[in-house]
Design an enzyme around this catalytic site. Structure first.
Site, PDB file in Angstrom:
ATOM      1  N   HIS A 193       1.350  -1.669   0.096  1.00 36.96           N
ATOM      2  CA  HIS A 193      -0.141  -0.058   0.265  1.00 36.96           C
ATOM      3  C   HIS A 193       1.042   2.190   0.283  1.00 36.96           C
ATOM      4  O   HIS A 193       0.497   2.238  -0.552  1.00 36.96           O
ATOM      5  CB  HIS A 193      -1.107   0.176   0.870  1.00 36.96           C
ATOM      6  CG  HIS A 193      -2.283   0.826   0.626  1.00 36.96           C
ATOM      7  ND1 HIS A 193      -3.190   0.354   0.248  1.00 36.96           N
ATOM      8  CD2 HIS A 193      -1.898   2.368   0.768  1.00 36.96           C
ATOM      9  CE1 HIS A 193      -4.090   2.108   0.519  1.00 36.96           C
ATOM     10  NE2 HIS A 193      -2.941   2.696   0.419  1.00 36.96           N
ATOM     11  N   GLU A 431     -23.315   2.821   4.961  1.00 40.61           N
ATOM     12  CA  GLU A 431     -21.758   2.693   5.959  1.00 40.61           C
ATOM     13  C   GLU A 431     -22.218   1.416   6.802  1.00 40.61           C
ATOM     14  O   GLU A 431     -20.617   1.662   7.703  1.00 40.61           O
ATOM     15  CB  GLU A 431     -21.515   3.981   6.795  1.00 40.61           C
ATOM     16  CG  GLU A 431     -22.111   5.078   7.525  1.00 40.61           C
ATOM     17  CD  GLU A 431     -22.081   6.010   8.447  1.00 40.61           C
ATOM     18  OE1 GLU A 431     -21.195   6.118   8.402  1.00 40.61           O
ATOM     19  OE2 GLU A 431     -22.816   6.693   8.772  1.00 40.61           O
ATOM     20  N   ASP A 455     -17.054   3.758   8.156  1.00 41.82           N
ATOM     21  CA  ASP A 455     -17.397   2.983   9.099  1.00 41.82           C
ATOM     22  C   ASP A 455     -17.804   1.104   8.151  1.00 41.82           C
ATOM     23  O   ASP A 455     -17.899   0.486   8.800  1.00 41.82           O
ATOM     24  CB  ASP A 455     -18.604   3.347   9.193  1.00 41.82           C
ATOM     25  CG  ASP A 455     -18.505   3.935  10.172  1.00 41.82           C
ATOM     26  OD1 ASP A 455     -18.134   3.661  11.286  1.00 41.82           O
ATOM     27  OD2 ASP A 455     -19.257   5.196  10.605  1.00 41.82           O
ATOM     28  N   CYS A 502     -17.504   9.389   0.430  1.00 40.49           N
ATOM     29  CA  CYS A 502     -16.939   9.948   1.960  1.00 40.49           C
ATOM     30  C   CYS A 502     -15.878   9.822   2.336  1.00 40.49           C
ATOM     31  O   CYS A 502     -15.504  10.511   3.592  1.00 40.49           O
ATOM     32  CB  CYS A 502     -18.027  11.190   2.389  1.00 40.49           C
ATOM     33  SG  CYS A 502     -19.112  10.379   3.525  1.00 40.49           S
TER      34      CYS A 502
END
Ligand code: PEP
Ligand code: MG
Length: 580
Positions: A193, A431, A455, A502
């Site tokens: 990553h 979420e 979340d 978001c």
């Protein structure tokens, strides 16, 4: 002079001074020039004054509502602010070590912590939590004075090399990469990553240095070679000269100016970039970074330490109106309070603390306390007269909740005859996996979706990010997460409603190409991340990104997905090569 050896993951040689970032404490440590010492110590004193005021306010409110016993708990914290071992010691550290105030507070706290940890008396040992709270509050108030790592770094002279224990994408996205010329991390896991990140950002990088962030003092000159993986600490003058001769940096385009919006991929796909906002002060950065609107206003932040019940409709209206007017004609998305029950009637200085608890939270909490939700909805409806507003409900899990919430909103709208219900858009956060799985059923009920990956990832993977034992399993590239995102995107497309994303994934330069490939074209992120994400998009081919996403969705593990993204970047299959 010392040579450290790691894994070179992004090529290039850079000479610069070390800036240290310790994610564990979320504090950045950097050297300050002599003429900034006074400013830094003054900032510390201001943070102390603000902290004292906040604690006294909390104490007074608790004394009124819940009696003196609970309120007295805060006396200890107020006294700690005057203890020479904390702020006094931090002041001394700033002066003697010439480092930034937030780092000095962290160091002073660690010294006090050692003392408390050695104590036998359980009562005194418990006070350690109070010291941690006070130090956290001081750092929070210092942060409010200086806006994030980007601004902090702008005060450092000359090129710097970031040495971090771990570099998360959200921090990486906010750094000013024209000042930070390269980075090195202790962490060896998450190699791919970080490597993808380095290549996306086109900066030389080394990973897997184990404890470099602890061993290197802020301000020490270093030479980083991202090809060999060697980091030379405190090099000799000859070594610096030699490195300067070899110094190469991948050629990067400058970050495009904010007025370069709207932004499109190389093959003309329009991508919309909006800002996540917590405080009204953040709005000044909207223009600077070229946000096309506010994609998420986390309204619970307006409470900053106050009980929910004490915030009146008029006060909320004034705030929402000011937000809308300052952003107009661009739209603002205001999310209703995303709190959990422990925070109702208590202080909410750190809303992030609640993140991991399911239960009575977000819209569920609002529906369980309809008067509080009604008050907020009335304030929002009144404010919608002043510009384009989207109302968004958090933590939605079922269609019934949305219907109930819309019912309450309709009641509020009917109270104000001047409001045209058509101009108020209503959406939900996706979420919780349940919401993603029924996205096709939710879509006809709303005007838009916003995917909250922070979340969504943790509930999808059943991982509590604050639990060290499992936090490594928090993996945005888990195939289950990518499939949920695809599911939501498809449901939205089928019902012709917009969908944005978001969560932190949106500001991860290493992931945004894949998200475009999955069909997303709207993102909302911390304002400081917008320029770097814009740059990634400008260099991205949507056609290649789609092809890449198609392949990624067939891969069985996150590790294979990371490897594939890394290889694709190295081969510049979907983005210009770092060395082009
Ligand atoms: C999310 O969950 O991704 C999100 C944006 O909301 P928050 O971070 O406020 O929970
Ligand atoms: Mg969320």
């Amino acid at each position: 002079m010392e040579r450290l050896s790691g894994i070179g993951v992004s090529p290039g040689v850079v000479v610069g001074r070390a800036v240290i970032l310790t994610q564990r404490t979320e504090v950045m440590r950097f050297p300050i020039p002599p003429d900034r010492v006074e400013r830094e110590t003054q900032a510390l004193q201001r943070a102390r004054d603000e902290s004292r005021q906040q604690l006294q306010d909390i104490r007074a409110r608790l004394a009124q509502g819940r009696g003196n016993e609970l309120a007295a708990l805060f006396d200890a914290q107020i006294l700690m602010l005057d203890d020479p071992m904390l702020v006094g010691r931090a002041d001394e550290i700033i002066r003697t070590e010439r480092v930034n105030a937030a780092w000095a507070v962290h160091r002073a706290y660690e010294e006090v912590y050692q003392l408390f940890a050695a104590m036998e008396d359980p009562y005194l040992r418990e006070r350690e939590n109070d010291v941690a709270d006070v130090a956290g509050r001081l750092r929070m108030n210092l942060r409010h004075g200086a806006r994030g790592p980007r601004e902090l770094l702008s005060q450092i002279d000359g090129p710097s090399i970031l040495i971090a224990d771990e570099l998360t994408a959200s921090v990486a996205a906010q750094l000013d990469w024209s000042r930070v010329q390269a980075f090195a991390t202790d962490a060896g896991s998450r190699t791919y990553h970080t490597a993808i990140l380095a290549r996306s950002l086109k900066v030389p990088a080394i990973v897997g240095l184990h404890d470099a962030s602890l061993r290197i003092a802020a301000g020490t000159p270093v030479v980083l070679d991202g090809t060999t993986g060697e980091l030379v600490v405190a090099p000799t003058a000859e070594m610096i000269d030699a490195a300067h001769r070899r110094a190469t940096r991948p050629r990067r385009r400058g970050v495009p100016a904010a007025d370069a919006m709207p932004v499109s991929t190389t093959d003309g796909l329009r991508v919309r970039l909006e800002a996540n906002v917590e405080l009204l002060e953040d709005l000044e950065y909207l223009n600077e970074h070229g946000a096309e609107g506010v994609g998420l206003y986390r309204s619970e932040f307006m409470l900053s330490g106050r009980p929910l019940e004490s915030v009146t409709e008029d006060e909320q209206y004034a705030l929402y109106r000011s937000l809308i007017e300052r952003v107009a004609p661009r739209p603002v998305t205001i999310r209703t309070f995303d709190l959990d029950e422990r925070q109702v009637g208590l202080n909410v200085t750190r809303p992030e603390r609640r993140r991991t608890r399911p239960g009575l939270r977000g819209l569920r909490l609002g529906l369980a306390n309809p008067d509080l939700l009604r008050t907020q909805l009335r304030a929002l409806v009144r404010a919608s007269e002043h510009g384009p507003l989207r109302v968004m409900f958090p933590f939605v899990t079922a269609v019934e909740e949305v219907r109930q919430a819309r019912g309450l909103l309709a009641e509020a709208v009917s109270e104000f005859s001047r409001i045209d219900p058509g101009q108020l858009k209503v959406g939900v956060m996706i979420e919780v996996p349940a919401a993603a799985l029924v996205a096709d059923l939710l879509a006809p009920e709303v005007d838009f979706f916003t995917i909250g990956t922070n979340d969504l990832i943790q509930y999808c993977l059943a991982v509590d990010r604050t639990d060290d034992r499992v936090s490594d399993l928090y993996e945005p590239l888990h195939p289950a997460v990518l499939r949920l995102i695809r599911l939501v995107r498809r449901a939205a497309a089928r019902h012709h409603i917009p969908v944005s994303l978001c969560g932190e994934m949106a500001s991860d330069p290493a992931l945004v190409g894949l998200l475009v490939g999955l069909g997303l074209t709207e993102f909302s992120m911390t304002p400081a991340a917008i320029p770097i994400v814009r740059q990634v998009i400008l260099e991205l081919s949507a056609t290649e990104a789609r092809r890449l996403a198609g392949h990624v969705l067939r891969l069985p593990t996150a590790a294979e997905i990371e490897q594939y993204l890394f290889d694709a970047l190295a081969a510049s299959a979907f983005q210009r090569s770092p060395l082009s």
